[in-house]
Design a protein around this motif. Sequence first.
Motif, mmCIF file in Angstrom:
data_model
loop_
_atom_site.group_PDB
_atom_site.id
_atom_site.type_symbol
_atom_site.label_atom_id
_atom_site.label_comp_id
_atom_site.label_asym_id
_atom_site.label_seq_id
_atom_site.Cartn_x
_atom_site.Cartn_y
_atom_site.Cartn_z
ATOM 1 N N THR A 1 45.151 41.994 27.122
ATOM 2 C CA THR A 1 46.382 41.259 27.393
ATOM 3 C C THR A 1 47.537 41.819 26.567
ATOM 4 O OG1 THR A 1 45.038 39.298 27.699
ATOM 5 C CG2 THR A 1 47.417 38.961 27.401
ATOM 6 N N ARG A 2 48.661 42.054 27.238
ATOM 7 C CA ARG A 2 49.851 42.539 26.539
ATOM 8 C C ARG A 2 51.035 41.666 26.924
ATOM 9 N NH1 ARG A 2 48.679 44.929 22.464
ATOM 10 N NH2 ARG A 2 50.488 46.303 22.371
ATOM 11 N N LYS A 3 51.960 41.523 25.992
ATOM 12 C CA LYS A 3 53.168 40.738 26.267
ATOM 13 C C LYS A 3 54.141 41.550 27.118
ATOM 14 C CE LYS A 3 52.933 38.194 21.937
ATOM 15 N NZ LYS A 3 53.398 38.203 20.539
ATOM 16 N N THR A 4 54.801 40.879 28.030
ATOM 17 C CA THR A 4 55.813 41.551 28.829
ATOM 18 C C THR A 4 56.808 40.529 29.377
ATOM 19 O OG1 THR A 4 56.215 43.187 30.558
ATOM 20 C CG2 THR A 4 54.572 41.480 31.045
ATOM 21 N N VAL A 5 57.680 40.962 30.278
ATOM 22 C CA VAL A 5 58.665 40.063 30.878
ATOM 23 C C VAL A 5 58.594 40.190 32.395
ATOM 24 C CG1 VAL A 5 60.230 40.204 28.893
ATOM 25 C CG2 VAL A 5 60.532 41.788 30.807
ATOM 26 N N THR A 6 59.124 39.187 33.052
ATOM 27 C CA THR A 6 59.218 39.240 34.512
ATOM 28 C C THR A 6 60.572 39.811 34.909
ATOM 29 O OG1 THR A 6 60.253 37.111 34.724
ATOM 30 C CG2 THR A 6 57.845 37.136 34.669
ATOM 31 N N ILE A 7 60.664 40.120 36.177
ATOM 32 C CA ILE A 7 61.901 40.642 36.728
ATOM 33 C C ILE A 7 63.051 39.645 36.560
ATOM 34 C CG2 ILE A 7 61.700 39.802 39.104
ATOM 35 C CD1 ILE A 7 62.131 42.730 39.987
ATOM 36 N N ASP A 8 62.685 38.377 36.431
ATOM 37 C CA ASP A 8 63.701 37.336 36.231
ATOM 38 C C ASP A 8 64.024 37.113 34.757
ATOM 39 O OD1 ASP A 8 63.828 36.839 38.963
ATOM 40 O OD2 ASP A 8 62.057 35.539 38.827
ATOM 41 N N GLY A 9 63.402 37.922 33.882
ATOM 42 C CA GLY A 9 63.737 37.817 32.477
ATOM 43 C C GLY A 9 62.950 36.763 31.722
ATOM 44 N N GLN A 10 61.787 36.377 32.239
ATOM 45 C CA GLN A 10 60.940 35.414 31.544
ATOM 46 C C GLN A 10 59.870 36.139 30.738
ATOM 47 O OE1 GLN A 10 61.833 32.181 31.780
ATOM 48 N NE2 GLN A 10 63.488 33.071 33.014
ATOM 49 N N ASN A 11 59.607 35.646 29.515
ATOM 50 C CA ASN A 11 58.503 36.194 28.740
ATOM 51 C C ASN A 11 57.192 35.785 29.369
ATOM 52 O OD1 ASN A 11 59.897 37.572 26.665
ATOM 53 N ND2 ASN A 11 60.432 35.602 25.736
ATOM 54 N N GLU B 1 52.693 37.376 29.986
ATOM 55 C CA GLU B 1 51.650 38.314 29.556
ATOM 56 C C GLU B 1 51.068 38.986 30.790
ATOM 57 O OE1 GLU B 1 48.912 35.918 27.341
ATOM 58 O OE2 GLU B 1 49.977 36.345 25.463
ATOM 59 N N ILE B 2 50.376 40.086 30.572
ATOM 60 C CA ILE B 2 49.794 40.792 31.707
ATOM 61 C C ILE B 2 48.495 41.482 31.301
ATOM 62 C CG2 ILE B 2 51.008 43.006 31.368
ATOM 63 C CD1 ILE B 2 51.422 42.956 34.505
ATOM 64 N N ILE B 3 47.554 41.458 32.245
ATOM 65 C CA ILE B 3 46.339 42.287 32.150
ATOM 66 C C ILE B 3 46.353 43.182 33.375
ATOM 67 C CG2 ILE B 3 43.825 42.322 32.304
ATOM 68 C CD1 ILE B 3 43.806 39.589 30.989
ATOM 69 N N THR B 4 46.204 44.480 33.178
ATOM 70 C CA THR B 4 46.250 45.368 34.327
ATOM 71 C C THR B 4 44.855 45.625 34.858
ATOM 72 O OG1 THR B 4 48.167 46.409 33.343
ATOM 73 C CG2 THR B 4 47.170 47.532 35.206
ATOM 74 N N LYS B 5 44.489 44.850 35.862
ATOM 75 C CA LYS B 5 43.193 45.100 36.509
ATOM 76 C C LYS B 5 43.344 46.299 37.440
ATOM 77 C CE LYS B 5 42.105 40.243 36.148
ATOM 78 N NZ LYS B 5 42.494 38.978 36.801
ATOM 79 N N GLY B 6 42.239 46.678 37.994
ATOM 80 C CA GLY B 6 42.316 47.781 38.957
ATOM 81 C C GLY B 6 41.382 48.892 38.546
ATOM 82 N N ARG B 7 41.469 49.999 39.272
ATOM 83 C CA ARG B 7 40.544 51.116 39.084
ATOM 84 C C ARG B 7 41.249 52.205 38.307
ATOM 85 N NH1 ARG B 7 40.298 51.938 45.289
ATOM 86 N NH2 ARG B 7 42.469 51.426 44.877
ATOM 87 N N HIS B 8 41.107 52.224 36.982
ATOM 88 C CA HIS B 8 41.899 53.142 36.185
ATOM 89 C C HIS B 8 41.041 54.109 35.390
ATOM 90 C CE1 HIS B 8 45.453 51.103 37.412
ATOM 91 N NE2 HIS B 8 44.913 49.948 37.093
ATOM 92 N N ASP B 9 41.654 55.180 34.957
ATOM 93 C CA ASP B 9 40.993 56.191 34.138
ATOM 94 C C ASP B 9 41.015 55.749 32.675
ATOM 95 O OD1 ASP B 9 42.600 57.982 36.403
ATOM 96 O OD2 ASP B 9 40.650 58.804 35.862
ATOM 97 N N PRO B 10 39.869 55.650 32.017
ATOM 98 C CA PRO B 10 39.921 55.317 30.584
ATOM 99 C C PRO B 10 40.554 56.437 29.758
ATOM 100 C CG PRO B 10 37.658 55.781 31.279
ATOM 101 C CD PRO B 10 38.480 55.746 32.516
ATOM 102 N N CYS B 11 40.485 57.660 30.261
ATOM 103 C CA CYS B 11 41.133 58.782 29.559
ATOM 104 C C CYS B 11 41.751 59.667 30.628
ATOM 105 C CB CYS B 11 40.122 59.556 28.712
ATOM 106 S SG CYS B 11 40.865 60.989 27.891
#
Lengths: 368, 368, 368, 368
Positions: A308-318, A320-330
């Motif tokens: 989990t990382r902190k971020t903001v929305t397009i509307d400027g709200q604080n 959090e986000i977890i990026t699920k999906g099929r990603h490369d660890p390296c």
Amino acid sequence: MSLNSFGHLFRVTTWGESHGPALGATVDGCPPGINITEDMLQTWLDKRKPGQNKYTTQRREADAVRILSGVFEGKTTGTPIQLMIENTDQRSKDYSEISQKFRPGHADITYWQKYGIRDYRGGGRSSARETAARVAAGGLARAALTQLLPGVQIKGYMVQMGPRGIDRTLFDDEAIEQNPFWCPDPEAAENWAGYLDGLRKSGDSVGAVIEVVARGVPAGLGAPIYGKLDTDITAAMMSINAVKAVEIGDGMASACLTGTENADEISMSPDGPVFSSNHAGGILGGISSGQEIVTRFAVKPTSSILNTRKTVTIDGQNTEIITKGRHDPCVGIRAVPVGEAMMACVILDHYLLHRGQIGDAGGKIGSQ
Amino acid sequence: MSLNSFGHLFRVTTWGESHGPALGATVDGCPPGINITEDMLQTWLDKRKPGQNKYTTQRREADAVRILSGVFEGKTTGTPIQLMIENTDQRSKDYSEISQKFRPGHADITYWQKYGIRDYRGGGRSSARETAARVAAGGLARAALTQLLPGVQIKGYMVQMGPRGIDRTLFDDEAIEQNPFWCPDPEAAENWAGYLDGLRKSGDSVGAVIEVVARGVPAGLGAPIYGKLDTDITAAMMSINAVKAVEIGDGMASACLTGTENADEISMSPDGPVFSSNHAGGILGGISSGQEIVTRFAVKPTSSILNTRKTVTIDGQNTEIITKGRHDPCVGIRAVPVGEAMMACVILDHYLLHRGQIGDAGGKIGSQ
Amino acid sequence: MSLNSFGHLFRVTTWGESHGPALGATVDGCPPGINITEDMLQTWLDKRKPGQNKYTTQRREADAVRILSGVFEGKTTGTPIQLMIENTDQRSKDYSEISQKFRPGHADITYWQKYGIRDYRGGGRSSARETAARVAAGGLARAALTQLLPGVQIKGYMVQMGPRGIDRTLFDDEAIEQNPFWCPDPEAAENWAGYLDGLRKSGDSVGAVIEVVARGVPAGLGAPIYGKLDTDITAAMMSINAVKAVEIGDGMASACLTGTENADEISMSPDGPVFSSNHAGGILGGISSGQEIVTRFAVKPTSSILNTRKTVTIDGQNTEIITKGRHDPCVGIRAVPVGEAMMACVILDHYLLHRGQIGDAGGKIGSQ
Amino acid sequence: MSLNSFGHLFRVTTWGESHGPALGATVDGCPPGINITEDMLQTWLDKRKPGQNKYTTQRREADAVRILSGVFEGKTTGTPIQLMIENTDQRSKDYSEISQKFRPGHADITYWQKYGIRDYRGGGRSSARETAARVAAGGLARAALTQLLPGVQIKGYMVQMGPRGIDRTLFDDEAIEQNPFWCPDPEAAENWAGYLDGLRKSGDSVGAVIEVVARGVPAGLGAPIYGKLDTDITAAMMSINAVKAVEIGDGMASACLTGTENADEISMSPDGPVFSSNHAGGILGGISSGQEIVTRFAVKPTSSILNTRKTVTIDGQNTEIITKGRHDPCVGIRAVPVGEAMMACVILDHYLLHRGQIGDAGGKIGSQ
């Protein structure tokens, strides 16, 4: 002002998004008469292809490349070559979160700030999928080099994963193809396997350093000031997704040397001048010296992580986000064939430039 | 295919040799209406000027810049601006040795191999004197930025000399102008003074690392794939004589980070989005994020040293060489204003590109 | 995006204003080893020089060209060549009228509308004086052609003054240098002398048509779609001040032909394929065929005339203007050497491009 | 050095051969946020599409354009836009004759001489089919103009077929769409119908003159010397297959005028400066004046004709040829939408350049 293009005479423009119908490379300036088939290009694409082992994204793409123009009866004609790769595994998913939030470390926020619109599906244009098009173009460049400069050999490999480097004394050319990391040190490869597995399971990722070497490049390619061979190699590598630093020869370590240590001494051999060392990485004053050309680049860790990382929305709200999906660890692993492709394009391009601007006016040393 | 040029819309072509009558920069694409005088440019040239203390070459050049075109009544007109610097201290000397031997670490051998002819006097085109023209062009870019993007501040400084780095906890902006090394750590500056003096007296030289920071750059400058902001910054720095590596943000150290560590978290402030850290160096996906843009580059040690080195003659004979003359023991010192100049050119160029291609279509975050 | 540049590999950037201290051409990409001296360039500049007879502007400029870089011991080195011409006869005069009013037919009004500032002295950048720089660059291109493509001959001449054309049956190559109009028809030249004298005395001016022919250009130069040889020639000629139309081969008259008439038939000679006619002007599909390359361009009458014309002031007031000063009654005369210079630059450029991109892969016809 | 590209900031690279699987345009630099759909592009392609009446080639191509990248939810994203048109009617035929003989007037011989290889099927890259890609790119440029410069209107039409011109006093904007020749003079259209029918039946072809006008283009677009608005328009038109001449404003006729006749006088209107005439074709010193921009170009007769012509074989044997197949008796007809497309691309490109380089620094006249 084709900002999606690279190269001077051998000019490659890539196009396409991660989840659009297709992506590809428009190559203008490939010399005529080069033998090329889709199969020859596919060899290189297969090397970069995702989903080949547990260390790369599980997205399953055939990455089948089609040649749509510029090739006739197996030979290039000198006209533009269109290389197209259709996207087949654009898994339908819910993009509502990613469309509203900016993933830290990703280009989401800067694309929005720049363009006011973004194709958020799978990162759109900023996805590493774009590098498939580079590998296809690089395959074409290699085919041209095979005919025009047959002595050139280009080889990339990983020399560091996270903080763990290779042992140069164990360097084995043949090991490179024998592990999923393109690692020339078999012991390091084994060590990395466990290390990366741990990171992958914890939902994290890690950076890497890739080295690409070009052997057999003739002396004299390049140009002195801005279109330097090293400038173009550096720009080519820095243009790859997630790259944050590029070195030529001793790179950052050059700063620590004295002039006495750094000066690669020259002497004559029956084959021409030879150097006692290669701190310069084969390039002096922007021009190749005939030595091995050596570059390294650092790839940052994949920004798509399960933590989990902190971020903001397009509307400027604080938020959090977890990026699920099929990603490369390296993601550095798959950067190896991309770095090779970029090197092939740059070497070919500068060979054509040299042939055009200089012809056979170059100087010889001694009487060989 | 102007290989002595850089920039897209703000396009700079440098010309001239170390010992020719003059050198300069032809600048095409400077916006009209920018206030500029020769004195304003001279300020920056004086910063780079040789012979100012014992740590730089003792060649004495006025480096007086003349504006030959493109400026009318103190303002740019939108037409090409020719900036010329006459060479005044081309000390007559005996070039017979240097004309026949290639100095190790220098571009002598590669220029010969490429062109079959070279202006060997003082290194000709490969001399660091060429960077005077860049500094002049950079002064113009700064003047344009002052009017068009008044918040932008560009600052360069040395963070490492040989193996000796600065202590970041002692970083003091004001110290930079107070020592001959543009060093932000007063203690390191003192330490370097003795160190470099020793090297100079022994006829040797040493490398350095320079950092250049641009503050106040708006979010959205750059482009996603090849004309990236970081690609262009990297190429600009690598094009400076003797540079062997370029980093953006954490640079090579990015390789050692995990994705969790590397992701600069985002939150909202009254002034817009802010980041918890700046591993990215202010650039994501090739586009500025509004954070400080941070680059570092390594400068190799001056190759002109008084120690004897083995080399060959143009006729292919083994021999030795000592490079006498007036040289910089640490050429990295004078690379500081050059790096600043290149950064100014790149930022201005990408601002103009953005204005042209995007206009005011960029996206806002929240309701500020 | 160097809008003051032309050429691909042989790239010329001109700079300078009519009444600034100097003007010139920065040439990047000239091959090394070309024999060149200031005297060789001066020959061509003298041909274009004003004040040589009563039919050209009485401004007296030495038009002395200096080579500031890129040439060493009488040979080009492959680095940028700076060609500078100092302005010496910038007669001090009262510019108050011209600074406030826009001369009809001149670029005064559009420069103001574009830039919001203009160097109104003598037309500034829009003055035909800029073409001196082109002629200097063209002289360099001719010197390179002499060494690299020794069979090439480039010749320009005037074929029409106002409505009065030449009689092609009287065409005499040697006549061209024997009259002030570069006219190949001695009778027309005589006729034009009286005609132009009348116009000059009445304070008026007139247009002209110039033809430029390149003989001995090998087949195969050019490119198929946008970087066509004819596209580049056309753009080069259209870029000359006051040019309003450009033709290749039969030009506008091609529209009147049938396909049967227009098809230049081909047959074999001992020296290779020959054509029965040259409607195409030596270019098919953008590529040279080995025939004479033929272009014509129309030059509008000088806009600076002594007759009163209606115009407006910068403040939007209706007014009138008479353009006093030292002007060419038929600026087309001095466009002849400029057209030759542009042709030389384009041919050299495409030769270098061909050498770079194609090498010796071109096809032969038959067994010659 | 992308010789198959045109444009500076709005950069179009076309690719593809007449009888390959597909052709298209890679467009880099289209501003983001432009509303675009395949249907919008199709409208323009349908205008150029072959086989619509007996006066154009009977090849039946759907010319269906697909947008493969750079568009998301109906809007451009600022990333490269790939426009692909699949070839569907590549009728299988016997190419043995055309592969061995060079058709007079065609690019067959020059392609062979340049490349040593050619895709002879249907003319390959030199086929007018390439212009379909230009029309697609032009459709995109028009869509961008609609949003960014809504006042701009671009209109092309034929003003001469063979030696038969239109009567300007009968000019009727609405007639243009009402005849197969895009002819603004209904009487001429009728006359041409019979004339062309006769030529078609006799197996011959004929040339034409096309005029393209751009209305509503703001003053100030363009650049003074080489990247002139007229230079770029001229090059754009000359790059179209079979074009042999390009005029701006009065064009070739300018040569016949005196300075007094040619000077378009200026006066003030409530809306700003107006001109008494438009000899200049809306461009002064390379920069738009706010008047209508007017260009004309001559298209040579189709070289593919049924009449026997002499030629040679690839082996150097004299022979004869008749070009059978499905050809346009007056290829100028289909050049009308192509000329419009090129104009749209150039205007958009120069608008973006102006916005980037000048911003709002342009000058006003008077107090409007």
